[in-house]
Design a protein around this motif. Structure first.
Motif, mmCIF file in Angstrom:
data_model
loop_
_atom_site.group_PDB
_atom_site.id
_atom_site.type_symbol
_atom_site.label_atom_id
_atom_site.label_comp_id
_atom_site.label_asym_id
_atom_site.label_seq_id
_atom_site.Cartn_x
_atom_site.Cartn_y
_atom_site.Cartn_z
ATOM 1 N N SER A 72 0.820 -1.212 0.000
ATOM 2 C CA SER A 72 0.000 0.000 0.000
ATOM 3 C C SER A 72 0.849 1.254 0.000
ATOM 4 O O SER A 72 0.346 2.339 -0.262
ATOM 5 N N VAL A 74 5.451 2.474 0.123
ATOM 6 C CA VAL A 74 6.832 2.262 0.551
ATOM 7 C C VAL A 74 7.387 3.633 0.897
ATOM 8 O O VAL A 74 7.297 4.560 0.091
ATOM 9 N N THR A 100 -4.268 -0.926 -1.189
ATOM 10 C CA THR A 100 -4.643 -0.015 -0.106
ATOM 11 C C THR A 100 -4.674 -0.864 1.169
ATOM 12 O O THR A 100 -5.059 -2.044 1.132
ATOM 13 N N MET B 29 0.202 8.786 10.757
ATOM 14 C CA MET B 29 1.561 8.948 11.248
ATOM 15 C C MET B 29 2.160 10.256 10.739
ATOM 16 O O MET B 29 1.791 10.737 9.673
ATOM 17 N N SER B 70 -2.712 -2.976 13.086
ATOM 18 C CA SER B 70 -3.081 -1.803 12.296
ATOM 19 C C SER B 70 -4.351 -2.026 11.489
ATOM 20 O O SER B 70 -4.916 -1.069 10.971
ATOM 21 N N GLU B 71 -4.880 -3.237 11.397
ATOM 22 C CA GLU B 71 -6.170 -3.418 10.743
ATOM 23 C C GLU B 71 -7.319 -2.850 11.569
ATOM 24 O O GLU B 71 -8.401 -2.588 11.033
ATOM 25 N N PHE B 74 -9.037 0.353 10.403
ATOM 26 C CA PHE B 74 -9.921 0.233 9.236
ATOM 27 C C PHE B 74 -11.249 -0.411 9.625
ATOM 28 O O PHE B 74 -12.317 0.015 9.181
ATOM 29 N N VAL B 101 0.018 8.365 -5.286
ATOM 30 C CA VAL B 101 0.840 7.351 -5.955
ATOM 31 C C VAL B 101 1.958 7.948 -6.817
ATOM 32 O O VAL B 101 3.121 7.598 -6.654
ATOM 33 N N TRP B 113 5.331 8.704 -5.475
ATOM 34 C CA TRP B 113 5.165 8.917 -4.036
ATOM 35 C C TRP B 113 4.975 7.558 -3.360
ATOM 36 O O TRP B 113 4.876 6.531 -4.034
ATOM 37 N N PRO B 114 4.906 7.567 -2.017
ATOM 38 C CA PRO B 114 4.888 6.251 -1.339
ATOM 39 C C PRO B 114 3.777 5.311 -1.792
ATOM 40 O O PRO B 114 4.022 4.129 -2.042
ATOM 41 N N GLY B 115 2.547 5.811 -1.908
ATOM 42 C CA GLY B 115 1.456 4.920 -2.276
ATOM 43 C C GLY B 115 0.168 5.354 -1.593
ATOM 44 O O GLY B 115 0.146 6.329 -0.834
ATOM 45 N N SER B 116 -0.882 4.609 -1.830
ATOM 46 C CA SER B 116 -2.223 5.061 -1.435
ATOM 47 C C SER B 116 -2.540 4.861 0.039
ATOM 48 O O SER B 116 -3.551 5.382 0.522
ATOM 49 N N TYR B 117 -1.736 4.083 0.771
ATOM 50 C CA TYR B 117 -2.060 3.770 2.173
ATOM 51 C C TYR B 117 -3.533 3.344 2.277
ATOM 52 O O TYR B 117 -4.020 2.640 1.398
ATOM 53 N N GLY B 118 -4.221 3.818 3.283
ATOM 54 C CA GLY B 118 -5.622 3.425 3.459
ATOM 55 C C GLY B 118 -6.626 4.341 2.787
ATOM 56 O O GLY B 118 -7.842 4.191 2.980
ATOM 57 N N ALA B 120 -7.960 4.804 -0.199
ATOM 58 C CA ALA B 120 -9.006 4.317 -1.099
ATOM 59 C C ALA B 120 -10.185 3.735 -0.322
ATOM 60 O O ALA B 120 -11.258 3.507 -0.876
ATOM 61 N N TYR B 121 -9.957 3.503 0.943
ATOM 62 C CA TYR B 121 -10.961 2.883 1.813
ATOM 63 C C TYR B 121 -11.556 3.909 2.783
ATOM 64 O O TYR B 121 -12.768 4.118 2.840
ATOM 65 N N ILE B 148 -5.851 8.225 -9.509
ATOM 66 C CA ILE B 148 -6.832 8.369 -8.434
ATOM 67 C C ILE B 148 -6.546 7.323 -7.354
ATOM 68 O O ILE B 148 -6.864 6.156 -7.516
ATOM 69 N N SER B 149 -5.931 7.756 -6.256
ATOM 70 C CA SER B 149 -5.798 6.853 -5.102
ATOM 71 C C SER B 149 -7.154 6.666 -4.445
ATOM 72 O O SER B 149 -7.532 5.562 -4.053
#
Lengths: 268, 248, 268, 248
Positions: A72, A74, A100, B29, B70-71, B74, B101, B113-118, B120-121, B148-149
């Motif tokens: 999700s 890095v 995600t 974070m 960490s779940e 969510f 992204v 960039w790092p990514g979508s993390y949470g 999209a949810y 679109i993340s």
């Protein structure tokens, strides 16, 4: 059932080509073992981050060990973007499965529960969904008017984590990092390095038990003090921010990365 | 009466206003300003005898009561137990789409960039998502994100109870109008004009001649920020807390 | 957020007609509170057992408080069959939703994860499936040749449990009884009676934390020592087998049940 | 050479034989004989230098390493980490169907048993399910169960890697043949004949003239059962252990 081995022997038990589950930096990451894997020339890994990756993943990518990356995000956290990751993306050197966080957990939960898929809310309309080969839109069987995403199970062949403590029977204390428990439940095999080994069973203490991964999930344990350095270990020791910054600086170029990975002191 | 405050203090105070009425705020974070805004809301509610505010700071041991990994964040969001959350974004567009992204193509993004993390949810499940990005420029606030993340709006037949609530930058504050799927300029921070905002923003938005100035904290609130909030912050963000003005 | 109340006040907070989640006997059951509910004349409950019921469920049934029962089994364990349950089934006095343990957990997991359903393997070909209104057979979206059961989410309005310990902040120690954690996560509100209340936070002890239900799920706590008697409390005190046998004998007739429920000493 | 043993000891020994090769045996609550059989297998394997056998006894604190609540057994079975499990049944029929719910009609069964527990699930996922019911009578071993808690066989297109492996009663031992979906009489306990078994069984089965006698333990194994296994059992099932013969 659980083997007790040296860290080096554990590294030898992880072959190229496997689907490798890794914990986030600071919550069970084990950069010291990643160094061993790199030294052994490991290749063609499908890395699953539960649910995000950091320095240890960037190191594997920098060493050319990763062919598929499922995560999700890095990031090196305070030290900024992950340099080898960014470079590999730009150069098309890894196949990226952008996810995600809760969808990674849903995929791992599917493997944990032995079902082929899990439904998850949200995600529809994102490009994450459009580009993910293992997710689909389906309808809620109890309300045909609702569209919902299903993600397929994620079952790592091997999960490699670092934890505070194991006992002589192979039980491992994870504490409240339940995502690591989930990862181990979902994986075929789990290899664990630990700060220390307890001679008495961790399951005998009712207060501890809820945070203990039972030995039946643990294929091998190696005592390896400080193996989470410099990323840190939850409730044990903090990230060594200066060292992660050193890494971030060095890894800006492939040459710098190589110099770092061959030169710097390891945890041992 | 508004007292003179720093831009950061203005942002923290504005965040607390945007959180008004929320019972549980989750903060990602490395997000000291959202954390500070949530702590301020908690302190103000307490002073006024209003309901308790729970602040969960991810990555903190002390300010984080999750015990199921960490779940749990969510799951908790899906259960409706989280009222507000913050998202940043490498790009944010005029329809409320967020890109975490990369820019310039996918998958081999020249800028990654790092990514979508949470995102999209959580964007679907947390009622009030506050888009917070200090940089206010056409580079960040674009007409259309490259990836679109997390989408600002959603077609019918998809469960969605959450989404963008407001967009806060170091220059202005916009609300998001879910019916039209567009941002509306609500106030401009001191020292800026609506014309500045139009120029600094890569997308079109409603009320683009807005003359409201973003209000700052009164003396009492400012004192609270410079005393109690600053100390609370120091536990989790010592460097950031040290950079804030101290009570006289 | 968490209210601290007396057991009696807690009983007053549980109205007739709710979907009530209960833990198995000995793993979070609270017969003493069930007595209060019966004394108050509670009616029309939809009881969800996670995943099985025992004496406390049988008592509720005997008192005529249950209209729908969703469970994988009801039994008094060593003391044999649950007499009021058997009688109510024969007389058609309750609507029975016969389940199987992991399907109850799947339904609770769906509620925990905020999805409308969960897939689960097995079950196909059983009469449990044929008779369950909230389960369906669908196809695996990733392999149309596979039939698989989906169960809809189970979200109790209120869960009522007994636990060893709470702290002044409303956090509750459950230990390794994670099914009770799942039940609380899945429920709109959770009411907890406890053996004792700690003045220091249970979350401050990293060793305990993994087994602690955080206060955000806990609507109310009441200190009520021994409230799991006679069914027992995991890792605290054993079942009082003699007393459960007394109950089993008495409850063989409606009159005997009535005499037992109005006559016997309670935990208080 | 078979030494004289009690019927219970014969059953425990037979269970251990049926578990041969299994690495992890799960045993339900209040099941002392299956637990004893699993413990015997573990002890025999150890003596012979074979692989470790893990025995998980549900409801026991000591002999149960699960730490994630009672759902963990089911997850664990689905992950393929459990090799054998035991099911009883108010009724068991000739097609391997198991009824744990009730007899004489549903839902208002005149005879109601506790319920299906995990049977409808574990029967599909645990490779070797051993049906164990001491009573051997036409009342229990019926031609067709009144209610199917868990089916013996399954149509194509449904995932199934587990199911009935054997049926053990206090009179005989049957194997289950998955290809034909029928039981086959494998041996008759001492003191019974195949004719007895035909009369005592409400369903038809293969090899119904079987002349094999169920073998009992040899002296060495019997000594193990009356010593070590008896003590191990006593921790979880003190009353049951006390009822077993003690080593001389």
């Amino acid at each position: 059932m659980t083997e007790f081995v040296s860290p080096e022997a554990m590294a030898d038990m992880i072959p190229s080509g496997v689907k490798l589950g890794l914990a986030p930096d600071g919550s069970g990451s084990c950069p010291a073992m990643i160094r061993f894997l790199i030294e052994r020339g490991i290749r063609d890994l499908h890395v699953v981050c539960a649910p995000i990756g950091g320095m240890q993943v960037d190191m594997l990518i920098g060493a050319g060990a990763v062919s598929v990356l499922e995560t999700s995000a890095v990031s090196l956290g305070e030290a900024g973007g992950a340099p080898c990751f960014g470079r590999a993306i730009r150069n098309g050197e890894i196949r990226m499965l952008d996810a995600t966080c809760p969808a990674v957990f849903a995929g791992l939960s599917a493997a944990e529960k032995g079902v082929p898929f899990m439904p998850i809310r949200g995600i529809i309309g994102s490009d994450v969904l459009k580009n993910h080969p293992n997710w689909k839109v389906t309808t809620n069987p109890f309300d045909e008017s609702e569209k919902i995403v299903v993600v397929s199970a994620i079952q790592p062949d091997i999960t490699l984590i670092h934890a505070p403590e194991a006992d002589r029977f192979g039980n491992v204390r994870l504490g409240r990092r339940r995502e690591v428990m989930l990862l181990a439940h979902a994986s075929k095999k789990t290899f664990v390095t630990v700060e220390r080994i307890s001679e008495t069973s961790l399951l005998d203490d009712e207060k501890l038990a809820a945070g203990v991964l039972p030995a039946m999930y643990v294929s091998a344990v190696a005592e390896y003090k400080g193996a989470a350095w410099p990323t840190g270990l939850y409730a044990e020791y903090e990230v060594d921010a200066g060292e992660v910054e050193n890494y971030a600086r060095a890894a800006r170029t492939p040459e710098g990365f190589l110099a770092y990975i061959t030169g710097t002191r390891s945890a041992a | 009466m508004t007292t003179e405050c720093t831009n950061r203090e203005l942002l923290i105070y504005t965040i607390s206003r945007l959180l008004d009425g929320v019972e549980h705020v989750a903060v990602g974070m490395s997000s000291p300003m959202p954390a500070a805004g949530a702590m301020l809301l908690r302190a103000l509610n307490k002073k006024q005898g209003l309901g308790d505010v729970q602040v969960s700071i991810l990555g903190s041991v002390r300010h984080n009561s999750f015990t199921s990994g960490s779940e749990e964040l969510f799951d908790c969001a899906a259960q409706g137990r989280i009222g507000a959350f913050f998202l940043g974004g490498g790009q944010i567009d005029g329809k409320g789409n967020v890109n975490l992204v990369g820019a310039g193509g996918y998958p081999n993004s020249p800028v990654r960039w790092p990514g979508s993390y949470g995102s999209a949810y959580l964007y679907f499940l947390v009622p009030r998502v506050i888009l917070f990005r200090e940089e206010h420029s056409p580079r960040v606030l674009v007409d259309q994100v490259d990836f679109i993340s997390a989408p600002g709006a959603t077609e019918d037949g998809v469960y969605r109870r959450g989404g963008p609530h407001a967009l806060l930058t170091n220059a202005a504050m916009f609300s998001f109008q879910r019916d039209t799927g567009r941002f509306r300029l609500e106030s401009v921070h001191p020292g800026r004009s609506a014309a500045d905002i139009r120029e600094m923003t890569g997308f079109s938005f409603d009320n683009d001649r807005c003359e409201v100035e973003t209000p700052g904290p009164d003396a009492e609130i400012l004192a609270l920020m410079r005393g109690q909030i600053r100390s609370e912050l120091a536990e989790t963000y010592p460097q950031f807390a040290a950079s804030l003005p101290e009570a006289a």
